[in-house]
Design a protein around this motif. Structure first.
Motif, short mmCIF file in Angstrom:
data_model
loop_
_atom_site.label_atom_id
_atom_site.label_comp_id
_atom_site.label_asym_id
_atom_site.label_seq_id
_atom_site.Cartn_x
_atom_site.Cartn_y
_atom_site.Cartn_z
N GLN A 90 52.47 -27.94 -26.23
CA GLN A 90 53.00 -27.51 -27.52
C GLN A 90 54.17 -28.37 -27.98
OE1 GLN A 90 53.80 -23.32 -27.77
NE2 GLN A 90 51.75 -22.73 -27.15
N GLU A 91 55.11 -28.67 -27.10
CA GLU A 91 56.27 -29.46 -27.49
C GLU A 91 56.04 -30.92 -27.11
OE1 GLU A 91 60.00 -27.95 -26.19
OE2 GLU A 91 59.85 -26.14 -27.39
N THR A 92 55.51 -31.66 -28.04
CA THR A 92 55.23 -33.08 -27.83
C THR A 92 56.00 -33.85 -28.89
OG1 THR A 92 53.02 -32.55 -27.01
CG2 THR A 92 53.43 -34.83 -27.68
N GLU A 93 56.91 -34.70 -28.46
CA GLU A 93 57.86 -35.28 -29.41
C GLU A 93 57.29 -36.42 -30.24
OE1 GLU A 93 61.35 -36.15 -27.07
OE2 GLU A 93 62.08 -34.09 -27.26
N GLU B 195 53.17 -34.00 -34.41
CA GLU B 195 53.54 -32.79 -35.14
C GLU B 195 52.29 -32.19 -35.77
OE1 GLU B 195 55.71 -29.72 -37.10
OE2 GLU B 195 56.20 -31.03 -35.40
N TYR C 208 59.31 -37.06 -41.11
CA TYR C 208 58.50 -37.05 -39.90
C TYR C 208 58.03 -38.45 -39.52
CZ TYR C 208 58.28 -32.11 -38.81
OH TYR C 208 58.62 -30.83 -38.42
N ASN D 104 49.91 -24.30 -35.19
CA ASN D 104 50.94 -24.96 -34.40
C ASN D 104 51.03 -24.44 -32.96
OD1 ASN D 104 53.24 -26.83 -34.23
ND2 ASN D 104 54.46 -24.97 -34.01
N ASN D 105 50.88 -23.14 -32.75
CA ASN D 105 51.08 -22.58 -31.42
C ASN D 105 49.86 -22.75 -30.51
OD1 ASN D 105 53.74 -21.67 -31.92
ND2 ASN D 105 52.94 -19.87 -32.98
N HIS E 44 47.12 -24.78 -31.29
CA HIS E 44 46.45 -26.07 -31.55
C HIS E 44 44.98 -25.86 -31.91
CE1 HIS E 44 49.64 -28.64 -29.20
NE2 HIS E 44 50.16 -27.86 -30.14
N ARG F 103 62.82 -36.70 -32.89
CA ARG F 103 62.35 -35.39 -32.45
C ARG F 103 63.16 -34.97 -31.22
NH1 ARG F 103 57.28 -33.28 -34.19
NH2 ARG F 103 57.43 -31.80 -32.48
N SER G 299 60.64 -29.61 -30.22
CA SER G 299 59.73 -29.45 -31.36
C SER G 299 60.46 -29.53 -32.70
CB SER G 299 59.00 -28.11 -31.26
OG SER G 299 59.94 -27.04 -31.25
N TYR G 300 61.74 -29.97 -32.67
CA TYR G 300 62.54 -30.00 -33.89
C TYR G 300 62.81 -31.43 -34.35
CZ TYR G 300 63.36 -25.10 -32.76
OH TYR G 300 63.18 -23.78 -32.46
#
Length: 247
Positions: A22-25, A28, A42, A66-67, A69, A137, A140-141
């Motif tokens: 889920q958190e892949t820098e 997105e 982005y 997003n959560n 995929h 990034r 996830s931000y």
């Protein structure tokens, strides 16, 4: 330099990206958000994060939950979006510095839903800015790079450590395209090695010399060294057109 992609490749790339954590820098996921400044930010953030993580490209993918995929489809059609009386891609090009290659791909997923993939080249010599601001990034931000000086220092160290010859002259090209672009028989003649009987053997030999590199989705990247030494036409590689080796 990015070449046209067959549908099979795009669907394979989509499957590979959706299988990531889920958190892949450097990736997105979006549903329908078509805000132009957001997209520009982005491009900066993911190009810089891709470089920091040793990736050749960053991606924004529309039509994905997003959560989970899960592919859910999108109404976003970048080819028809205009911002400030300009085509979206043209407007973004004016705002991105230094200029990097990026491209939108609109296609139908394997489960017959419309999706969009934005692929952007990783930052190479300087952090990529959007409208004069550098982004990165963090988890996830998306954040301003100047707010994270440790990441900024790490990014500059990456630029300093990556020699020109190992940077990519072309990214995400097919195996067939590699063999069309490079004069690979000249490599085997120069080294005195026998020419392999199949494509896999040729690619493995070029990879062993770091002239090419494997990339996601079964694609390949051609290093600057490989292009300068063995390009059939150096003009096929945009930023190397004036660096021809005289033979």
């Amino acid at each position: 330099m990015t070449l046209d992609r067959p549908l099979e490749y795009l669907q394979s790339l989509l499957k590979e990206l959706c299988s990531l954590p889920q958190e892949t820098e450097w990736v997105e996921f979006k549903h329908n958000n078509d805000d132009a400044p957001m997209i520009g930010e982005y491009i900066s953030a993911l190009a810089n994060s891709a470089a920091l993580l040793g990736k050749e490209s960053g991606y924004v993918v529309w039509g994905i939950e997003n959560n989970t995929h899960e592919v859910i489809g999108t109404r976003f059609k970048p080819s028809s979006v205009r911002h400030k009386q300009q085509e979206l891609e043209s407007w973004l090009l004016q705002k991105i510095s230094p200029k990097i290659h990026f491209r939108f791909f609109e296609f139908i997923s394997a489960n017959e839903l419309p999706v969009v993939v934005l692929e952007m080249q990783a930052a190479a010599h300087n952090p990529v800015q959007f409208d004069g601001v550098e982004f990165i990034r963090v988890g996830s931000y998306k954040k301003k790079l100047k707010e994270y000086p440790e990441k900024e220092r790490a990014l500059w160290r990456v630029f300093d450590k990556t020699p020109f010859e190992r940077q990519m002259a072309a990214s995400n090209v097919s195996a067939d395209e590699v063999l069309k672009l490079l004069d690979y028989p000249a490599y085997f003649e120069l080294t005195g090695l026998p020419l392999p009987e199949n494509r896999a053997g040729i690619l493995n030999a070029l990879k062993a010399e770091q002239l090419i590199q494997e990339m996601p989705g079964g694609q390949w990247g051609i290093a600057n060294l490989g292009a300068i030494l063995f390009a059939k036409k150096l003009q096929s590689f945009q930023h190397l057109g004036r660096k021809a080796v005289r033979r």
